[in-house]
Design an enzyme around this catalytic site. Sequence first.
Site, PDB file in Angstrom:
ATOM      1  N   GLU A  13       0.869  -1.094   0.039  1.00 44.91           N
ATOM      2  CA  GLU A  13      -0.164  -0.035   0.152  1.00 44.91           C
ATOM      3  C   GLU A  13       1.003   1.265   0.083  1.00 44.91           C
ATOM      4  OE1 GLU A  13      -3.951  -1.213   2.600  1.00 44.91           O
ATOM      5  OE2 GLU A  13      -1.988  -0.925   3.852  1.00 44.91           O
ATOM      6  N   THR A  90      -6.079   0.548   2.476  1.00 45.65           N
ATOM      7  CA  THR A  90      -7.250  -0.139   1.619  1.00 45.65           C
ATOM      8  C   THR A  90      -8.300  -0.349   2.678  1.00 45.65           C
ATOM      9  OG1 THR A  90      -6.122  -2.143   1.752  1.00 45.65           O
ATOM     10  CG2 THR A  90      -5.791  -0.831   0.056  1.00 45.65           C
ATOM     11  N   LYS A 174     -14.596  -0.135   5.509  1.00 41.77           N
ATOM     12  CA  LYS A 174     -14.099  -0.960   6.755  1.00 41.77           C
ATOM     13  C   LYS A 174     -12.679  -1.542   6.620  1.00 41.77           C
ATOM     14  CE  LYS A 174     -14.923  -5.727   8.008  1.00 41.77           C
ATOM     15  NZ  LYS A 174     -13.635  -6.639   7.761  1.00 41.77           N
ATOM     16  N   ASP A 175     -12.233  -0.571   7.599  1.00 38.96           N
ATOM     17  CA  ASP A 175     -10.556  -0.992   7.707  1.00 38.96           C
ATOM     18  C   ASP A 175      -9.942  -1.506   8.885  1.00 38.96           C
ATOM     19  OD1 ASP A 175     -10.248   1.309   9.484  1.00 38.96           O
ATOM     20  OD2 ASP A 175      -8.525   1.986   8.452  1.00 38.96           O
ATOM     21  N   GLU A 177      -7.358   0.172  10.653  1.00 38.05           N
ATOM     22  CA  GLU A 177      -6.364   1.050  11.295  1.00 38.05           C
ATOM     23  C   GLU A 177      -7.154   2.312  11.661  1.00 38.05           C
ATOM     24  OE1 GLU A 177      -5.338  -0.445   8.258  1.00 38.05           O
ATOM     25  OE2 GLU A 177      -4.115  -2.014   9.366  1.00 38.05           O
ATOM     26  N   ASP A 200     -12.182  -4.463  -2.036  1.00 42.22           N
ATOM     27  CA  ASP A 200     -13.352  -5.766  -1.873  1.00 42.22           C
ATOM     28  C   ASP A 200     -14.461  -5.327  -1.364  1.00 42.22           C
ATOM     29  OD1 ASP A 200     -11.024  -5.873   0.421  1.00 42.22           O
ATOM     30  OD2 ASP A 200     -13.238  -6.439   1.402  1.00 42.22           O
TER      31      ASP A 200
END
Length: 233
Positions: A13, A90, A174-175, A177, A200
């Site tokens: 990333e 992401t 929805k991550d 971190e 996704d």
Amino acid sequence: MQRIGIIKAMRAEAQPLIERLGLEPAPSPWPDRLAPGLWTGMCGPARIDLVWMGRDDRHGVDCIGTTAATLAAALLLSHRSPDIVISAGTAGGFIARGGAIGTVYLSRSPICFHDRRVPLPGFRESAMGESPCIDVSEMAEALGLEMGVVSTGDSLDAPRSDLDTMTRLGTHAKDMEAAAVAWMAAQFGVPMLAVKAITDLVDGPHATEAEFMEHLHTASDRLGEAVERIVAW
Ligand code: ADE
């Protein structure tokens, strides 16, 4: 001189942005045994400090999730004194809320945890996080980027209880971190922003892990491009 701190989890990333901004690896000002790595450089009049969360050497993978994010944020905030912190990475998106692979979201306040359940007065709210991030609606409009609700948990999958919380929050991204970084930034009184590119679709037909791997590199490119424009703005 303005100082912009950026926190990235996976090296995949981080790499497109490191290249776009021409950042150089710097000796980290914290003890060697701590995993996070530092890249620095100038972007116009601003100094960029990018902290990559580092490797989990015991398991041979990149560090992801809230434990490593909290550490990276604490090190960045205490050693590099940024004027603003950006959690860039992401995320999973939601078809039900207009999400698509590659969409880049700028966070809307507040940023919550969606996997913490502590039904005790005070602890419930503390566990949810509800940390503020800055209002970037003007910038989003100027750059043609979308704004959305970002929420955080420590799992790639989405069990029913987490999904219920995300539905209540109206989560777009929805991550793993952002809420941890937002919480630490709030402790330091430093403004924070999350920038998340969708790899996704949580409510789509495909297995999350396969879809994530398939789109990781293209979403990371989109993310790098968006963060470069944000930094310039
Ligand atoms: N990062 C990318 N996709 C994710 C997902 N579905 N959940 C949490 N973090 C992610």
